[in-house]
Structures are given as C-alpha cells and as structure tokens.
Write a protein that holds these residues in place. Structure first.
Motif, PDB file in Angstrom:
ATOM      1  N   TYR A 242      17.524  -5.888 -16.447  1.00 48.29           N
ATOM      2  CA  TYR A 242      16.570  -6.989 -16.222  1.00 48.29           C
ATOM      3  C   TYR A 242      16.092  -6.994 -14.769  1.00 48.29           C
ATOM      4  CZ  TYR A 242      15.376 -11.862 -15.030  1.00 48.29           C
ATOM      5  OH  TYR A 242      14.787 -12.992 -14.526  1.00 48.29           O
ATOM      6  N   ALA A 243      17.057  -6.838 -13.835  1.00 43.56           N
ATOM      7  CA  ALA A 243      16.705  -6.867 -12.407  1.00 43.56           C
ATOM      8  C   ALA A 243      15.786  -5.708 -12.047  1.00 43.56           C
ATOM      9  CB  ALA A 243      17.977  -6.819 -11.558  1.00 43.56           C
ATOM     10  N   ILE A 244      16.089  -4.534 -12.606  1.00 46.49           N
ATOM     11  CA  ILE A 244      15.253  -3.358 -12.317  1.00 46.49           C
ATOM     12  C   ILE A 244      13.832  -3.577 -12.851  1.00 46.49           C
ATOM     13  CG2 ILE A 244      14.915  -0.895 -12.866  1.00 46.49           C
ATOM     14  CD1 ILE A 244      18.043  -0.679 -12.795  1.00 46.49           C
ATOM     15  N   ILE A 245      13.748  -4.088 -14.098  1.00 49.49           N
ATOM     16  CA  ILE A 245      12.419  -4.330 -14.693  1.00 49.49           C
ATOM     17  C   ILE A 245      11.680  -5.406 -13.888  1.00 49.49           C
ATOM     18  CG2 ILE A 245      11.222  -5.210 -16.751  1.00 49.49           C
ATOM     19  CD1 ILE A 245      13.472  -3.869 -18.411  1.00 49.49           C
ATOM     20  N   PHE A 246      12.411  -6.455 -13.501  1.00 46.44           N
ATOM     21  CA  PHE A 246      11.836  -7.554 -12.702  1.00 46.44           C
ATOM     22  C   PHE A 246      11.186  -6.989 -11.433  1.00 46.44           C
ATOM     23  CE2 PHE A 246      11.734 -11.108  -9.845  1.00 46.44           C
ATOM     24  CZ  PHE A 246      11.801 -12.274 -10.601  1.00 46.44           C
ATOM     25  N   LEU A 247      11.964  -6.168 -10.719  1.00 48.56           N
ATOM     26  CA  LEU A 247      11.460  -5.609  -9.452  1.00 48.56           C
ATOM     27  C   LEU A 247      10.349  -4.583  -9.696  1.00 48.56           C
ATOM     28  CD1 LEU A 247      14.827  -5.259  -7.503  1.00 48.56           C
ATOM     29  CD2 LEU A 247      13.070  -7.005  -7.212  1.00 48.56           C
ATOM     30  N   ALA A 248      10.480  -3.847 -10.802  1.00 49.15           N
ATOM     31  CA  ALA A 248       9.461  -2.835 -11.107  1.00 49.15           C
ATOM     32  C   ALA A 248       8.117  -3.499 -11.400  1.00 49.15           C
ATOM     33  CB  ALA A 248       9.903  -1.977 -12.290  1.00 49.15           C
ATOM     34  N   ILE A 249       8.146  -4.612 -12.138  1.00 48.10           N
ATOM     35  CA  ILE A 249       6.890  -5.315 -12.444  1.00 48.10           C
ATOM     36  C   ILE A 249       6.247  -5.802 -11.148  1.00 48.10           C
ATOM     37  CG2 ILE A 249       5.922  -7.412 -13.524  1.00 48.10           C
ATOM     38  CD1 ILE A 249       8.014  -7.027 -15.764  1.00 48.10           C
ATOM     39  N   ILE A 250       7.087  -6.322 -10.247  1.00 45.39           N
ATOM     40  CA  ILE A 250       6.556  -6.893  -8.995  1.00 45.39           C
ATOM     41  C   ILE A 250       6.053  -5.815  -8.030  1.00 45.39           C
ATOM     42  CG2 ILE A 250       7.297  -8.035  -6.853  1.00 45.39           C
ATOM     43  CD1 ILE A 250       8.987  -9.890  -8.663  1.00 45.39           C
ATOM     44  N   PHE A 251       6.828  -4.759  -7.882  1.00 46.79           N
ATOM     45  CA  PHE A 251       6.493  -3.785  -6.836  1.00 46.79           C
ATOM     46  C   PHE A 251       5.767  -2.539  -7.340  1.00 46.79           C
ATOM     47  CE2 PHE A 251       9.921  -6.118  -4.642  1.00 46.79           C
ATOM     48  CZ  PHE A 251       9.211  -6.460  -3.503  1.00 46.79           C
ATOM     49  N   ALA A 252       5.795  -2.315  -8.648  1.00 47.14           N
ATOM     50  CA  ALA A 252       5.151  -1.085  -9.138  1.00 47.14           C
ATOM     51  C   ALA A 252       4.071  -1.364 -10.190  1.00 47.14           C
ATOM     52  CB  ALA A 252       6.215  -0.144  -9.711  1.00 47.14           C
ATOM     53  N   VAL A 253       4.428  -2.083 -11.245  1.00 50.25           N
ATOM     54  CA  VAL A 253       3.493  -2.199 -12.380  1.00 50.25           C
ATOM     55  C   VAL A 253       2.227  -2.967 -11.983  1.00 50.25           C
ATOM     56  CG1 VAL A 253       3.201  -3.032 -14.749  1.00 50.25           C
ATOM     57  CG2 VAL A 253       5.395  -2.054 -14.040  1.00 50.25           C
ATOM     58  N   LEU A 254       2.399  -4.223 -11.555  1.00 53.71           N
ATOM     59  CA  LEU A 254       1.209  -5.016 -11.233  1.00 53.71           C
ATOM     60  C   LEU A 254       0.445  -4.459 -10.019  1.00 53.71           C
ATOM     61  CD1 LEU A 254       2.155  -8.754 -11.954  1.00 53.71           C
ATOM     62  CD2 LEU A 254       0.921  -7.140 -13.372  1.00 53.71           C
ATOM     63  N   PRO A 255       1.129  -4.190  -8.888  1.00 50.73           N
ATOM     64  CA  PRO A 255       0.376  -3.613  -7.763  1.00 50.73           C
ATOM     65  C   PRO A 255      -0.216  -2.249  -8.097  1.00 50.73           C
ATOM     66  CG  PRO A 255       2.518  -4.394  -7.036  1.00 50.73           C
ATOM     67  CD  PRO A 255       2.525  -4.433  -8.520  1.00 50.73           C
ATOM     68  N   GLY A 256       0.476  -1.496  -8.975  1.00 52.93           N
ATOM     69  CA  GLY A 256      -0.009  -0.170  -9.356  1.00 52.93           C
ATOM     70  C   GLY A 256      -1.334  -0.274 -10.104  1.00 52.93           C
ATOM     71  N   PHE A 257      -1.384  -1.130 -11.130  1.00 53.85           N
ATOM     72  CA  PHE A 257      -2.632  -1.312 -11.881  1.00 53.85           C
ATOM     73  C   PHE A 257      -3.732  -1.868 -10.971  1.00 53.85           C
ATOM     74  CE2 PHE A 257       0.062  -1.297 -15.808  1.00 53.85           C
ATOM     75  CZ  PHE A 257      -0.584  -0.237 -16.406  1.00 53.85           C
ATOM     76  N   PHE A 258      -3.332  -2.785 -10.093  1.00 54.55           N
ATOM     77  CA  PHE A 258      -4.301  -3.396  -9.179  1.00 54.55           C
ATOM     78  C   PHE A 258      -4.898  -2.322  -8.265  1.00 54.55           C
ATOM     79  CE2 PHE A 258      -5.423  -5.914  -5.389  1.00 54.55           C
ATOM     80  CZ  PHE A 258      -6.099  -6.978  -5.970  1.00 54.55           C
ATOM     81  N   ALA A 259      -4.016  -1.482  -7.713  1.00 51.25           N
ATOM     82  CA  ALA A 259      -4.486  -0.425  -6.800  1.00 51.25           C
ATOM     83  C   ALA A 259      -5.343   0.590  -7.540  1.00 51.25           C
ATOM     84  CB  ALA A 259      -3.292   0.262  -6.145  1.00 51.25           C
ATOM     85  N   LEU A 260      -4.929   0.921  -8.778  1.00 48.76           N
ATOM     86  CA  LEU A 260      -5.730   1.868  -9.577  1.00 48.76           C
ATOM     87  C   LEU A 260      -7.129   1.323  -9.811  1.00 48.76           C
ATOM     88  CD1 LEU A 260      -3.377   3.262 -12.373  1.00 48.76           C
ATOM     89  CD2 LEU A 260      -4.630   4.561 -10.651  1.00 48.76           C
ATOM     90  N   GLY A 261      -7.186   0.005 -10.059  1.00 51.40           N
ATOM     91  CA  GLY A 261      -8.478  -0.627 -10.314  1.00 51.40           C
ATOM     92  C   GLY A 261      -9.431  -0.523  -9.136  1.00 51.40           C
ATOM     93  N   ILE A 262      -8.881  -0.718  -7.945  1.00 49.67           N
ATOM     94  CA  ILE A 262      -9.781  -0.726  -6.770  1.00 49.67           C
ATOM     95  C   ILE A 262      -9.886   0.643  -6.103  1.00 49.67           C
ATOM     96  CG2 ILE A 262      -9.403  -3.170  -6.274  1.00 49.67           C
ATOM     97  CD1 ILE A 262      -7.510  -2.370  -4.048  1.00 49.67           C
ATOM     98  N   LEU A 263      -9.141   1.615  -6.670  1.00 47.84           N
ATOM     99  CA  LEU A 263      -9.111   2.959  -6.068  1.00 47.84           C
ATOM    100  C   LEU A 263     -10.503   3.569  -5.945  1.00 47.84           C
ATOM    101  CD1 LEU A 263      -7.021   5.085  -5.062  1.00 47.84           C
ATOM    102  CD2 LEU A 263      -7.043   6.028  -7.368  1.00 47.84           C
ATOM    103  N   LYS A 264     -11.301   3.422  -7.011  1.00 52.63           N
ATOM    104  CA  LYS A 264     -12.605   4.109  -7.065  1.00 52.63           C
ATOM    105  C   LYS A 264     -13.754   3.233  -6.558  1.00 52.63           C
ATOM    106  CE  LYS A 264     -11.127   7.983  -8.890  1.00 52.63           C
ATOM    107  NZ  LYS A 264     -11.163   9.211  -8.079  1.00 52.63           N
ATOM    108  N   THR A 265     -13.435   2.000  -6.156  1.00 49.60           N
ATOM    109  CA  THR A 265     -14.530   1.154  -5.664  1.00 49.60           C
ATOM    110  C   THR A 265     -15.020   1.674  -4.317  1.00 49.60           C
ATOM    111  OG1 THR A 265     -12.896  -0.331  -4.689  1.00 49.60           O
ATOM    112  CG2 THR A 265     -13.795  -0.976  -6.824  1.00 49.60           C
ATOM    113  N   LYS A 266     -16.325   1.521  -4.120  1.00 53.87           N
ATOM    114  CA  LYS A 266     -16.908   2.027  -2.873  1.00 53.87           C
ATOM    115  C   LYS A 266     -16.630   1.036  -1.752  1.00 53.87           C
ATOM    116  CE  LYS A 266     -20.660   4.644  -4.971  1.00 53.87           C
ATOM    117  NZ  LYS A 266     -22.069   4.615  -5.320  1.00 53.87           N
TER     118      LYS A 266
END
Lengths: 440, 157
Positions: A298-322
C-alpha cells in the motif's frame, strides 16, 4: 478592499491581547487533546482527541479556514507558542534583553518545503491508524509541540512552522486561493524604511516570525498572518486586504517543491477517498495494518501514485507543448493549476467524512474522555449521518467547480509561459472523473 | 452577442443535466436477498445493485464482533451479534447510489467500514460527468473568445 481600515479591526490586530486570548484557549484545547489521547477511552469515536482534532478541527480547517482565510489557522495555531515564548523570553511585548538561545539561521539547503512534503507523507502513510487511534494522535500532537519547542531553541524565528509543519505546508499552498491577503500599501515606503523593523523587530514588536520581509510579499504561501508586522511597522504601511479568490495563482510558481506539494495533496485526497470512503475492505486492511506486507505494498503504491503516476502523466501531457521554457519549469508552472482542484478534492472528501461523523462531536463534548461523564447532557447523542441528501450535489458542485477553477488557472498559466493549457485541462478533467467515481 | 448566446446555451445545458429527471426502461420489481458478511472493517459483498422498486432483504452475518448496517438516504439499520444473522427488509424506492456503513462502534476503523448500494443507476455520477464535460467545453469556448484572441482595431497615432 482594505480590511484594516475598519475601525474595530485595526486596534484588535495591533493589540496583543485578543490574539493571546485565542492562543490560550487553543493551547488549552491542544494540551487537553493530548491528554485525552493518552488517558481517555481507546475508542476513537468517543475520544476528544479524535473527534475534536480529526472531525471538528479538520472540518473548520478545510471547509472554512483555508478556503476563506488562507493561513488564518496559522494565526491562532497553538503549536509554536511554547517554543516561541521560550525563544523570546517573553509572552507579550519584546523583553529588554535578548534571551540566550542558539538562534541559528535555518540551513540554506533546507529553505524549501521538501521537509514539509516528507512530514506530511509520513503522517499520510500512517493516516488510517492516526485518524482512528487516540494515543497515536496524542503522540503525534505531542511530537509536533516538542519539535516546535526544540527547533525554537536551536533556530531563529518559527522554523518549525515555516519548514517542517506537515499541516502548514498544505495550508500555505492552498492559502494562495483565499480571498484575503496581508500586503504592504506603498512599496516606496518600505524601500526607504530605516532598519526594516517588520523583518528585524523593534521595541514595539518582533521581526517576522516567518522569516518573510513583508515588503517583498507577492503571495500568501509563507505569510503566517501572525500580525507582527502590523505591530512593528512605524509607517502604518501594512494592510489586510479582501481580494478575488486565487489572486496569487495569476503568476504561476516556478518551484518544484511547491509543484510536488500540489501533487501530494491532489493524490492524497484521491487515495483517501478510495481507501477510507470506498467499499473495498482489502484496501482498508492494507492501510490499517502497519508493518505488514500488505501495508508495505500500500505504501509503495501510495508513493508511486504521488511521485510517479500522476506527475508522470502530467509531464507526458505537457512534454510536446510548445514553449520556450524547459520542461521542469513548465511542469512547475502548470502544477499551479492543480492547487484549486486539490483544494476542492479535499473539500469534497471532507464533506463526506465530516457530515457522516459530525454527530460524534456532541457526544464527545459531554464525555470527552469516554469515561461516562455527561457534562452538557449530550453524551448519549446517537450517531446519525447529517445532510446525506445534499452530500452528492455538494460534492459535485465542489468537484466540477474545482475543475473549472483549475482549468481557468491553467489557461492563465499558459498565457504567462506562452504555452498550451489543453494537456493540463485534460489531466484535470480525467482526475476529476476519477474522483467523482470514487466519491459518488 | 454570439458569446452571450453560447453562454446561455451552456447554462441551460448545465441545468438540464443537473436537474432533469432521468427515465430508464422500467424493470419489473423483484425480491432480492443478499447475505452480507460483516467483519472488522469490511462487508462482503460490499457493493449491492438492485432495481428501483425491488423488495430487498439484507441478511447481515457478523463473524467477529457486533456490527451494524445503516443505509444513508434510506435511514434504516440493523445490528448483528457475533455469529448471529439479522435481517433488514425494505423497498428500494429511492434511486441512486448510497453508502451503507457500520453503526455500532466495532473497533478503530469503524467509521470507515463502508459498503455501497446502487438502486437503478448512479444518477449523480452521470450528471456530474455531464456537468464536467459541459464545463470543459465552456472553458475551451472562453479561451477561444478571450479579449487577446479577438481582432482588435488598429489605431495609428
């Protein structure tokens, strides 16, 4: 609109006695919460420490204080008081001689909110136990009090509040959305002011306990609304203003620690909605049974969602923006848009939690230790959820309103950094749908 | 003029999505019986789905300590002693999604011992999704019509 022009408010803020009166009540309540946690019933729903901290205080904090008064809670928080009194060697006015404590500057590499991010996450990982077990709540409350005292002996000003407090971190983040601010009236007055007593202190008051020079204040994040600068300013150049909501967010932050604070808070609200308010028993077991392999996962998933999953998708989204800005700066700037949404996620989550459990407050008021007392005749008040018929519409209003608020903030941030807001709005839209599914 | 008209359309659409009664194909009411196991701090099964008008019987079986089951919105409850079964009968006459929760203090995580009853469709979820879509559309509209995007007349001094 300058509130400090109101004839009643200005003297009330300049005098130390009204604030001291509130401080003493708060400190008494805080110490009683610690005692109740240690000596009261272990049944959380019958113990003052759980009911008044995690239901009553939390409801006031997240539904009223933060959205409307920003750091208003910090203005009356009792945690730094004993340490501050010791540090100053005085309770009210500055003493003639400076007390002899170490009075060190806070280390430069720690002058950010990463420690606050970590301290919040440490509590968040154990939250199922913390929220439900009186003696654990008491230990945490006492630890915060002693940590604040200890840091006051070693470091100058309110280092605990500014750099370590797990609650102060997110209050600061969300205080940017509040329709209230402390600011200077005329910049030039501060430029030519001799000695800068608002920052360095004077015979009339202490230098800013939050280590902020009011003349440079641009946002609410690090101003604790302690009112010291109103007392020390020799030019009457400090004002409390009413302003539009989220005025601070017009200029997006470029700090990565603040960006991650936004992700931590957004993700925590979603995880709590699933774990605590959802129908999945296995998740509750995992979150509650600290130290087991299930909790570790649970703790690993909790931290993964906070530090990898959500920021990861967010960063991917803005990666290609000019944009002319590097990705890291775009990431931090656009994360500002998550602040209103995160606040509204917490409002929606808290509405459910608080309205369901508010009836415990009356019973606990009469029998705070769960020892069979009936001080006000309300000890036998039966548990009953309140206003359940308006819960879903209120949560919808909060979440859809949060989506609109965040999307507008994203559009403003995009204008500032000359980029597209579409990926950020899409991200906000998707996480809002997830939160709606979790809560409704 | 166009922007005001579009905004009006969006507001009307929002009100329709939020408040217009949803009608689904009626399904003949049935008698439904659920046997729910209750233990610290979970129900099994924890998610129930019935149709509006169904006559529902919930048999609550507690496997450890005394547990209760209270249904939000319906304001009805039962309690079951350890090893005993208690029954709750009701007509599912209110559509929507409701939490059911333990109403007998059963341990530390008692306030979070929660299940979910869905009667018909989860209307508020669908309405909320609809409102979110309208909100997103309106935001793109606001963006495309913000003053800086409009063609401003050129003034030469």
């Amino acid at each position: 609109m300058e509130l400090t022009r109101l004839p009643i408010l200005k003297p009330a803020l300049k005098s130390r006695y009204p604030q001291l009166a509130v401080f003493i009540v708060m400190l008494a309540g805080y110490i009683f919460a610690i005692l109740a946690g240690f000596i009261g019933t272990p049944v959380g729903s019958r113990n003052f420490s759980i009911v008044f901290v995690w239901i009553a205080w939390w409801a006031i904090l997240i539904l009223v204080a933060v959205p409307f008064f920003g750091r208003g809670w910090c203005a009356v928080c009792p945690i730094p008081l004993p340490g501050e009194w010791l540090q100053r060697g005085a309770v009210l006015n500055p003493p003639d001689k400076k007390p002899k404590w170490l009075n060190l500057r806070w280390p430069k590499f720690l002058r950010n909110i990463w420690l606050q991010n970590i301290s919040f996450l440490l509590l968040a990982l154990f939250s199922s136990v913390l929220l439900t077990t009186p003696n654990i709540t008491a230990i945490i409350l006492a630890a915060m009090l002693f940590a604040a005292i200890g840091l006051s002996m070693v470091f100058e000003r309110r280092s605990f509040c500014r750099y370590l407090c797990p609650v102060g971190g997110f209050i600061g983040l969300y205080s940017q959305t509040a329709p209230i601010e402390l600011r200077i009236k005329e910049k030039q007055v501060c430029v030519v002011c001799d000695g800068k007593p608002c920052y360095n202190g004077s015979q009339t008051g202490y230098g800013c306990p939050w280590d902020v020079f009011p003349g440079g204040l641009r946002k609410n994040t690090y101003c604790g609304l302690c009112m010291e600068c109103i007392r020390t300013c020799p030019h009457d150049n400090i004002a409390i203003n009413l302003r539009p909501f989220s005025a601070d967010l017009a200029k997006p932050s470029a700090r990565i620690d603040e960006a991650f604070k936004a992700f931590i808070m957004l993700a925590s609200a979603m995880i709590y909605a699933g774990v605590l308010l959802g129908p999945w028993g296995a998740l509750k077991d995992a979150a509650y049974n600290v130290g087991t392999s299930a909790w570790l996962i649970y703790a690993i998933i909790f931290l993964a969602i906070i530090f990898a999953v959500l920021p990861g998708f967010f960063a991917l989204g803005i990666l290609k923006t000019k944009s002319a800005l590097p990705l890291k700066q775009r990431f931090a700037s656009f994360a500002t848009a998550l602040i209103p949404l995160g606040l509204m996620f917490w409002v929606a989550f808290s509405l459910s939690f608080v309205l369901t459990n508010a009836s415990y407050i009356l019973a606990s008021l009469s029998d705070p230790l769960g020892l069979g007392w009936n001080l006000f005749g309300t000890a036998s008040t039966a548990w009953k959820p309140m206003l359940t018929s308006i819960l879903a519409p209120a949560q919808t209003l909060a979440l859809v309103g949060g989506l609109i608020w965040s999307a507008r903030t994203a559009q403003k941030a995009a204008n500032e950094i000359k980029s597209s807001s579409i990926p950020v709005i899409t991200f906000c839209f998707i996480v809002t749908l997830v939160m709606l599914w979790l809560l409704l | 003029m166009h922007s005001r008209f579009f905004l009006l359309i969006l507001i009307i659409a929002g009100l329709v999505v939020a408040f217009v009664p949803l009608s689904f194909r009626p399904i003949a009411p049935q008698e439904r019986t659920f046997r729910i196991g209750a233990r610290q701090f979970a129900y099994s099964p924890s998610e129930l789905k019935v149709n509006p008008g169904d006559k529902v019987t919930i048999q609550l079986v507690s496997t450890d300590v005394v547990h209760g089951l209270y249904i939000d919105g319906y304001d009805i409850s039962i309690e079951a002693d350890p090893g005993q079964t208690a029954a709750l009968n009701f007509f599912a006459d209110k559509p929507g999604s409701f939490r059911f929760r333990c109403n007998v203090t059963c341990g530390a995580m008692h306030p979070f011992m929660i299940g979910k009853l869905t009667v018909g469709s989860n209307q508020w979820l669908y309405r909320s999704i609809g409102l979110s879509i309208i909100a997103a559309i309106s935001l793109f509209f606001i963006r495309s019509t913000r003053p800086s995007d409009r063609q401003l007349p050129i003034t030469i001094y």
